[in-house]
Design a protein around this motif. Structure first.
Motif, mmCIF file in Angstrom:
data_model
loop_
_atom_site.group_PDB
_atom_site.id
_atom_site.type_symbol
_atom_site.label_atom_id
_atom_site.label_comp_id
_atom_site.label_asym_id
_atom_site.label_seq_id
_atom_site.Cartn_x
_atom_site.Cartn_y
_atom_site.Cartn_z
ATOM 1 N N ARG A 1 12.026 7.550 6.122
ATOM 2 C CA ARG A 1 11.495 8.456 4.417
ATOM 3 C C ARG A 1 12.576 8.169 4.295
ATOM 4 O O ARG A 1 12.664 8.492 2.902
ATOM 5 C CB ARG A 1 10.355 9.760 5.682
ATOM 6 C CG ARG A 1 9.954 10.233 3.791
ATOM 7 C CD ARG A 1 8.460 10.977 3.974
ATOM 8 N NE ARG A 1 9.287 12.621 5.599
ATOM 9 C CZ ARG A 1 8.642 12.172 6.702
ATOM 10 N NH1 ARG A 1 7.905 11.981 6.678
ATOM 11 N NH2 ARG A 1 9.664 13.233 7.050
ATOM 12 N N MET B 1 0.951 -0.646 -0.354
ATOM 13 C CA MET B 1 -0.170 0.267 0.028
ATOM 14 C C MET B 1 0.499 0.551 0.032
ATOM 15 O O MET B 1 1.384 1.607 0.889
ATOM 16 C CB MET B 1 -0.612 -0.910 1.545
ATOM 17 C CG MET B 1 -1.548 1.136 1.845
ATOM 18 S SD MET B 1 -2.950 1.010 2.911
ATOM 19 C CE MET B 1 -3.682 3.050 2.773
ATOM 20 N N PRO C 1 5.767 3.962 0.300
ATOM 21 C CA PRO C 1 4.932 2.600 0.818
ATOM 22 C C PRO C 1 4.657 3.188 2.165
ATOM 23 O O PRO C 1 5.731 4.024 3.341
ATOM 24 C CB PRO C 1 6.224 1.253 0.691
ATOM 25 C CG PRO C 1 7.239 1.775 0.770
ATOM 26 C CD PRO C 1 7.083 3.246 -0.023
ATOM 27 N N THR C 2 4.119 2.211 3.035
ATOM 28 C CA THR C 2 3.921 2.738 4.404
ATOM 29 C C THR C 2 4.623 2.865 5.839
ATOM 30 O O THR C 2 5.218 3.672 6.263
ATOM 31 C CB THR C 2 2.443 2.093 5.311
ATOM 32 O OG1 THR C 2 3.266 0.717 5.066
ATOM 33 C CG2 THR C 2 0.861 1.919 4.455
ATOM 34 N N TRP C 3 5.652 1.928 5.143
ATOM 35 C CA TRP C 3 7.339 1.464 6.354
ATOM 36 C C TRP C 3 8.226 2.425 6.610
ATOM 37 O O TRP C 3 8.203 3.324 7.187
ATOM 38 C CB TRP C 3 7.862 0.490 6.137
ATOM 39 C CG TRP C 3 8.450 0.382 4.665
ATOM 40 C CD1 TRP C 3 8.056 -0.066 3.399
ATOM 41 C CD2 TRP C 3 10.371 0.946 4.377
ATOM 42 N NE1 TRP C 3 9.048 0.071 2.296
ATOM 43 C CE2 TRP C 3 10.107 0.235 2.888
ATOM 44 C CE3 TRP C 3 11.002 1.392 5.138
ATOM 45 C CZ2 TRP C 3 11.312 0.664 2.038
ATOM 46 C CZ3 TRP C 3 11.986 2.205 4.442
ATOM 47 C CH2 TRP C 3 12.270 1.629 3.124
ATOM 48 N N VAL D 1 1.531 5.785 -0.013
ATOM 49 C CA VAL D 1 0.413 6.855 0.873
ATOM 50 C C VAL D 1 1.638 7.970 0.463
ATOM 51 O O VAL D 1 2.372 7.864 -0.088
ATOM 52 C CB VAL D 1 1.194 6.753 2.472
ATOM 53 C CG1 VAL D 1 0.757 8.139 3.431
ATOM 54 C CG2 VAL D 1 0.239 5.555 3.066
ATOM 55 N N TYR E 1 2.366 -4.779 -1.423
ATOM 56 C CA TYR E 1 3.581 -5.491 -0.480
ATOM 57 C C TYR E 1 3.605 -7.332 -0.946
ATOM 58 O O TYR E 1 4.183 -7.619 -0.650
ATOM 59 C CB TYR E 1 3.042 -5.500 0.674
ATOM 60 C CG TYR E 1 3.861 -4.492 0.764
ATOM 61 C CD1 TYR E 1 5.152 -4.147 0.840
ATOM 62 C CD2 TYR E 1 3.555 -3.240 1.560
ATOM 63 C CE1 TYR E 1 6.024 -3.041 1.224
ATOM 64 C CE2 TYR E 1 4.275 -1.973 1.912
ATOM 65 C CZ TYR E 1 5.459 -2.011 1.999
ATOM 66 O OH TYR E 1 6.755 -0.711 1.687
ATOM 67 N N ALA F 1 6.684 6.120 4.982
ATOM 68 C CA ALA F 1 5.439 7.268 5.116
ATOM 69 C C ALA F 1 5.742 8.780 6.796
ATOM 70 O O ALA F 1 5.138 9.415 6.124
ATOM 71 C CB ALA F 1 4.177 6.435 5.170
ATOM 72 N N THR F 2 5.575 7.766 7.879
ATOM 73 C CA THR F 2 5.357 8.837 8.900
ATOM 74 C C THR F 2 7.061 8.624 8.843
ATOM 75 O O THR F 2 7.348 9.839 10.082
ATOM 76 C CB THR F 2 4.809 7.914 9.622
ATOM 77 O OG1 THR F 2 5.299 6.552 10.016
ATOM 78 C CG2 THR F 2 3.164 7.953 9.031
#
Length: 196
Positions: A22, A1, A12-14, A3, A137, A16-17
């Motif tokens: 990042r 997925m 990717p979510t891993w 973001v 993924y 993203a934050t």
């Protein structure tokens, strides 16, 4: 997925934050590494990551670099039992005796491999004819025929902690394969594989 970040870029979510992840994703992961020292560092860190999160290793990377003399293979190859004990006492790194000893073993194997073209030539010789093109993924492989063959070749040269899953992660990290998800702003940016 994927973001979409505040900057409008898809990650990717891993990645993203967490700002550290990042930045690693945006600037380093999947970019070609073709020098011996750079590959030895990444091979070593992939071994240390086994069973842990990559974020843990990335946060400790400056301490790893200090503790292992910048991952200079010649210097690490000269380590003795006293150096292993020094590293076991270093709270800045992952203090796992087997992984520390594996790093010393792999440094010695890296130095020995120079007689046959070197670590970079060997690792890059396992570049596949095509790279995965995952949309999710679930479609990202964890190993490949090439990572299995690379692991076998490295073990045959005296390397340890180089299983096929760890070697596939190495191949992703250094640009040999591009497993950035389709739609990611990083897909195809290594210059090794065309954007798909």
């Amino acid at each position: 997925m994927l973001v979409i970040g505040d900057d409008g870029l898809a990650r990717p979510t891993w990645a993203a934050t967490d700002p550290l992840l990042r930045d690693y994703y945006d600037t380093e992961w999947g970019m070609p590494v073709r020098d011996e020292q750079g590959l030895f560092e990444r091979l070593s860190l992939e071994a240390f990551q086994s069973g842990l999160s990559w974020a843990t290793i990335l946060r400790k990377r400056p301490a790893f670099r200090t503790a292992f003399d910048g991952f200079d293979p010649d210097r690490v190859a000269a380590y003795d039992a006293g150096d292993v004990e020094r590293l076991m006492a270093d709270a800045g790194i992952v203090r796992n005796r087997r992984k520390i000893e594996a790093t010393v073993t792999n440094a010695r194997a890296t130095v020995a491999l120079r007689e046959d073209g070197g670590l970079a030539d060997l690792v890059w010789s396992f570049r596949p004819p095509a790279t995965p093109a995952p949309a999710s993924y679930d479609e990202v492989p964890t190993q490949s025929a090439e990572s299995k063959a690379l692991a076998k070749a490295l073990r045959g040269r005296g390397f340890v902690f180089v299983g096929p899953t760890t070697m596939f992660a190495l191949m992703e990290a250094v640009g040999i394969v591009d497993t950035h998800l389709i739609g990611s702003h990083r897909r195809g940016t290594s210059g090794i594989w065309a954007t798909r």
